[in-house]
Design an enzyme around this catalytic site. Sequence first.
Site, PDB file in Angstrom:
ATOM      1  N   LYS A 279       0.813  -1.217   0.000  1.00 10.54           N
ATOM      2  CA  LYS A 279       0.000   0.000   0.000  1.00 10.54           C
ATOM      3  C   LYS A 279       0.848   1.270   0.000  1.00 10.54           C
ATOM      4  O   LYS A 279       0.564   2.222  -0.739  1.00 10.54           O
ATOM      5  CB  LYS A 279      -0.925  -0.003   1.209  1.00 10.54           C
ATOM      6  CG  LYS A 279      -1.741   1.267   1.339  1.00 10.54           C
ATOM      7  CD  LYS A 279      -1.812   1.717   2.763  1.00 10.54           C
ATOM      8  CE  LYS A 279      -2.359   3.123   2.841  1.00 10.54           C
ATOM      9  NZ  LYS A 279      -2.620   3.524   4.224  1.00 10.54           N
TER      10      LYS A 279
ATOM     11  N   GLY B  83      -9.365  -0.675   0.541  1.00  9.86           N
ATOM     12  CA  GLY B  83      -8.303  -0.535   1.537  1.00  9.86           C
ATOM     13  C   GLY B  83      -8.594   0.584   2.525  1.00  9.86           C
ATOM     14  O   GLY B  83      -8.815   1.729   2.132  1.00  9.86           O
TER      15      GLY B  83
ATOM     16  N   SER C  16     -10.215  -0.342   9.313  1.00  9.67           N
ATOM     17  CA  SER C  16     -11.623  -0.560   9.655  1.00  9.67           C
ATOM     18  C   SER C  16     -11.834  -0.835  11.136  1.00  9.67           C
ATOM     19  O   SER C  16     -12.928  -1.249  11.540  1.00  9.67           O
ATOM     20  CB  SER C  16     -12.175  -1.728   8.827  1.00  9.67           C
ATOM     21  OG  SER C  16     -11.432  -2.906   9.074  1.00  9.67           O
TER      22      SER C  16
ATOM     23  N   SER D 182     -19.197   3.364   4.765  1.00 13.89           N
ATOM     24  CA  SER D 182     -19.603   2.554   5.910  1.00 13.89           C
ATOM     25  C   SER D 182     -20.929   3.026   6.486  1.00 13.89           C
ATOM     26  O   SER D 182     -21.217   4.229   6.522  1.00 13.89           O
ATOM     27  CB  SER D 182     -18.528   2.629   6.997  1.00 13.89           C
ATOM     28  OG  SER D 182     -18.977   2.076   8.216  1.00 13.89           O
TER      29      SER D 182
ATOM     30  N   TYR E 162     -13.209   6.615  13.184  1.00 16.40           N
ATOM     31  CA  TYR E 162     -13.353   5.798  11.973  1.00 16.40           C
ATOM     32  C   TYR E 162     -14.542   6.289  11.153  1.00 16.40           C
ATOM     33  O   TYR E 162     -14.429   6.553   9.952  1.00 16.40           O
ATOM     34  CB  TYR E 162     -13.532   4.323  12.331  1.00 16.40           C
ATOM     35  CG  TYR E 162     -14.028   3.489  11.172  1.00 16.40           C
ATOM     36  CD1 TYR E 162     -13.182   3.139  10.129  1.00 16.40           C
ATOM     37  CD2 TYR E 162     -15.355   3.059  11.108  1.00 16.40           C
ATOM     38  CE1 TYR E 162     -13.636   2.399   9.044  1.00 16.40           C
ATOM     39  CE2 TYR E 162     -15.816   2.317  10.034  1.00 16.40           C
ATOM     40  CZ  TYR E 162     -14.954   1.988   9.012  1.00 16.40           C
ATOM     41  OH  TYR E 162     -15.410   1.264   7.936  1.00 16.40           O
TER      42      TYR E 162
ATOM     43  N   LYS F 242      -9.587 -10.791  10.608  1.00 16.84           N
ATOM     44  CA  LYS F 242     -10.166  -9.622  11.259  1.00 16.84           C
ATOM     45  C   LYS F 242     -10.264  -9.769  12.783  1.00 16.84           C
ATOM     46  O   LYS F 242     -10.514  -8.790  13.482  1.00 16.84           O
ATOM     47  CB  LYS F 242     -11.555  -9.314  10.668  1.00 16.84           C
ATOM     48  CG  LYS F 242     -11.485  -8.828   9.228  1.00 16.84           C
ATOM     49  CD  LYS F 242     -12.868  -8.650   8.615  1.00 16.84           C
ATOM     50  CE  LYS F 242     -13.642  -7.512   9.242  1.00 16.84           C
ATOM     51  NZ  LYS F 242     -13.083  -6.183   8.922  1.00 16.84           N
TER      52      LYS F 242
ATOM     53  N   GLY G  91     -35.004  -7.305  23.813  1.00 16.65           N
ATOM     54  CA  GLY G  91     -34.859  -8.493  24.634  1.00 16.65           C
ATOM     55  C   GLY G  91     -33.549  -9.207  24.384  1.00 16.65           C
ATOM     56  O   GLY G  91     -32.740  -8.805  23.533  1.00 16.65           O
TER      57      GLY G  91
END
Length: 324
Positions: free
Chosen positions: A53, A77, A80, A117, A141, A179, A209
């Site tokens: 990157k 990319g 996150s 997002s 973020y 992740k 609930g």
Amino acid sequence: MIIVTGGAGFIGSNIVKGLNDRGRDDILVVDNLTNMVKFKNIQGLKVMDYMDKMDFSEALKAGKFVHENVEVIFHEGACSDTMEYNGKYMMQNNFEYTKNLMHFAVDRKIQMIYASSASTYGSGTNGFREEPACEEALNVYAFSKLFFDNYARRYFGKTNSQLVGLRYFNVYGPQENHKGKMASMVFQMYNQWLAEKKVKLFDAYGDYGAGEQTRDFIYVKDVVKVNFFFWDHPEISGVFNCGTGHAHTFNTLAQGVLKHFGSGELEYVPFPEVLKGKYQSYTQADAKNLLAAGYDGGFTDVNEAVAEYCAILDKSGGYYTHGA
């Protein structure tokens, strides 16, 4: 050539697989393999080249891609991790990098479809429509994603190339192993069952609930379909929700995992104090704009998707294999 940033990540590697399924392998994967586990996401896929990157970002600034024939950029990319508190790092990674890539694409008339997002809706109390009245950032973020969406909005309809932001809701499916704590609840519950023969969910909180908190869960295969819909329709630009438009409870996912194993216990644990006031008990994409744009690919039934994903976890640990 097709560029997929974050191409060794969860959604990025699924896009690469989708491209392979379309017969394309002229793909440059851009990623950061500091988390070396991600190499497993692309080892069974066909790509043309890989680039770190930081090297890619520097090459972009230096004009080394000016004469490359780039058809489309799928920009997945990003950092996150919603628990990352370094605002400078987050803005460099999620805003500046995306902005530089956007200008490269706009100047060269290259289609660019980027990951936004659903976190840009904050608590969700104002709804989940792609408009400022619904938007708020509860962490840095979300701020970095919303800040770029607002930057991109200045260019929609004013360029000669496509620019699309997709606000991903709760994505789950193969290739998310790396992740860790940020992996989907299906992945977490599957591995919980393996370790303890039980699945744990939060107890009642607020108006919801035990296990009845809801999310718009979207299978990663459907996320790829939405990305490819916009790729196939370069005349469309804008920010769009990438969710099913239907909310399901965590209980629904848990029952799907328990059904897969054929046994096990569902246990409810006290709602953590640290999350009170910071937790979304409900998300559901408003899919009106996505459907109005012409998307008609549908969405995989949640029970069918959970069963398929669990079968892949059984077979290969959650990775695509050659020919899968």
